[in-house]
Motif scaffolding. Structure first.
Motif, PDB file in Angstrom:
ATOM      1  N   LEU A 205       0.842  -1.191   0.000  1.00  0.00           N
ATOM      2  CA  LEU A 205       0.000   0.000   0.000  1.00  0.00           C
ATOM      3  C   LEU A 205       0.884   1.250   0.000  1.00  0.00           C
ATOM      4  CD1 LEU A 205      -2.691  -1.108   2.601  1.00  0.00           C
ATOM      5  CD2 LEU A 205      -3.108  -0.665   0.165  1.00  0.00           C
ATOM      6  N   PRO A 206       0.346   2.405  -0.415  1.00  0.00           N
ATOM      7  CA  PRO A 206       1.150   3.631  -0.449  1.00  0.00           C
ATOM      8  C   PRO A 206       1.868   3.947   0.858  1.00  0.00           C
ATOM      9  CG  PRO A 206      -0.906   3.991  -1.617  1.00  0.00           C
ATOM     10  CD  PRO A 206      -1.003   2.627  -0.989  1.00  0.00           C
ATOM     11  N   ALA A 207       1.247   3.593   1.999  1.00  0.00           N
ATOM     12  CA  ALA A 207       1.848   3.911   3.299  1.00  0.00           C
ATOM     13  C   ALA A 207       3.216   3.266   3.486  1.00  0.00           C
ATOM     14  CB  ALA A 207       0.912   3.477   4.423  1.00  0.00           C
ATOM     15  N   TYR A 208       3.457   2.164   2.788  1.00  0.00           N
ATOM     16  CA  TYR A 208       4.751   1.479   2.909  1.00  0.00           C
ATOM     17  C   TYR A 208       5.888   2.333   2.374  1.00  0.00           C
ATOM     18  CZ  TYR A 208       8.550  -1.733   1.675  1.00  0.00           C
ATOM     19  OH  TYR A 208       9.773  -2.322   1.532  1.00  0.00           O
ATOM     20  N   PHE A 209       5.606   3.126   1.342  1.00  0.00           N
ATOM     21  CA  PHE A 209       6.658   3.873   0.662  1.00  0.00           C
ATOM     22  C   PHE A 209       6.941   5.189   1.391  1.00  0.00           C
ATOM     23  CE2 PHE A 209       4.699   1.105  -2.498  1.00  0.00           C
ATOM     24  CZ  PHE A 209       5.821   0.427  -2.950  1.00  0.00           C
ATOM     25  N   SER A 210       7.528   5.047   2.560  1.00  0.00           N
ATOM     26  CA  SER A 210       7.892   6.197   3.388  1.00  0.00           C
ATOM     27  C   SER A 210       9.394   6.415   3.304  1.00  0.00           C
ATOM     28  CB  SER A 210       7.480   5.967   4.847  1.00  0.00           C
ATOM     29  OG  SER A 210       8.063   6.945   5.688  1.00  0.00           O
ATOM     30  N   ALA A 211       9.808   7.467   2.622  1.00  0.00           N
ATOM     31  CA  ALA A 211      11.229   7.760   2.500  1.00  0.00           C
ATOM     32  C   ALA A 211      11.850   8.000   3.876  1.00  0.00           C
ATOM     33  CB  ALA A 211      11.431   8.971   1.593  1.00  0.00           C
TER      34      ALA A 211
END
Length: 275
Positions: A205-211
């Protein structure tokens, strides 16, 4: 622009009541399509003509690179959304005086690089291909170019990379996503479908892609520069990086906005990469 965005959002919302999946695809396609950053004016073309140009490949996509040769360390420049390699002209001119070896690339769907769609994950793969070819000591990324740089270093753990400079970089994909949904006025059906399409395509999910979270396993030294009045990427994103990135320092500016493209910023960068 706000009226146009809401109008498009209204029609995509209508479609969601007939076909939620189609509405999600349309919304995500719009989100991934830059409308500026492809064309160069005469001044920009003249600047790029001073560089050695070389196309690299990622799968079936070309990656346009520009090189200004020098005998000092190698610096790779990654621009942001709806921009291109020409945004770096003031910095390139400064770095050239110090004999740095400079590489700039055009992001996916920007400048002279391939792809009709853009996202930070694909951009990070472009950065990987360019890094394999030119072995940068330092990467400087603006906005989503900074996010893509973090994605790259998180995944590939390039031990030869000495320093990163992140200019006005978004700290997480969720924030970017949510601001887009709010700007367009999408309903919950569209929002849900967009999330599900990302999950299906990328396995998360988008939440995984946390720089910001990804920097927890990055040892490379970094300089963060962010303006308190940045209207594109909130200053809080810089604070998120600062809280998570153990080997990073934050410089906070006022009044430079999101572009961070002026002599003061160049001085900060020069001081950091020289030390």
């Amino acid at each position: 622009m706000n009226f146009l965005s809401k109008t498009i959002g209204f029609f995509i919302n209508l479609i969601s009541y007939i076909s939620p999946k189609l509405a999600g695809k349309l919304a995500l396609s719009l989100f991934s399509t830059p409308f500026r950053g492809k064309k160069f004016n005469e001044k920009e073309s003249d600047f790029l003509d001073t560089a050695f140009k070389e196309e690299l490949q990622h799968e079936d996509l070309n990656i346009m690179t520009y090189r200004w040769l020098g005998k000092n360390k190698t610096i790779l420049l990654a621009h942001g959304w709806e921009s291109n390699a020409t945004r770096w002209q003031p910095l390139v001119e400064s770095l050239k005086t110090q004999n740095y070896n400079i590489i700039a690339l055009d992001a996916p769907a920007h400048g002279r690089s391939g792809s009709k769609k853009f996202n930070a994950i694909l951009y990070s793969e472009f950065i990987n291909i360019v890094s394999k070819k030119f072995n940068p000591d330092i990467i400087i990324g603006h906005s989503v170019g900074g996010m893509a740089t973090v994605f790259y270093q998180h995944k590939y753990q390039n031990t030869e990379l000495e320093k990163l400079v992140l200019l006005g970089a978004p700290s997480n994909f969720t924030g970017v996503f949510n601001r887009y949904v709010e700007m367009m006025g999408y309903n919950k059906k569209v929002d849900k479908q967009m999330n599900e399409i990302v999950l299906e395509k990328y396995g998360h999910l988008p939440a995984y892609f946390s720089a910001a979270d990804f920097t927890k396993n990055i040892d490379t030294s970094a300089l963060l520069i962010h303006d308190e009045r940045d209207r594109i990427i909130p200053y809080q994103d810089a604070k998120s990086f600062e809280q998570n990135y153990a080997n990073a320092q934050l410089i906070t500016t006022q009044g430079f906005g999101h572009s961070l493209n002026n002599e003061t910023i160049i001085e900060y960068i020069n001081k950091y990469i020289t030390n």
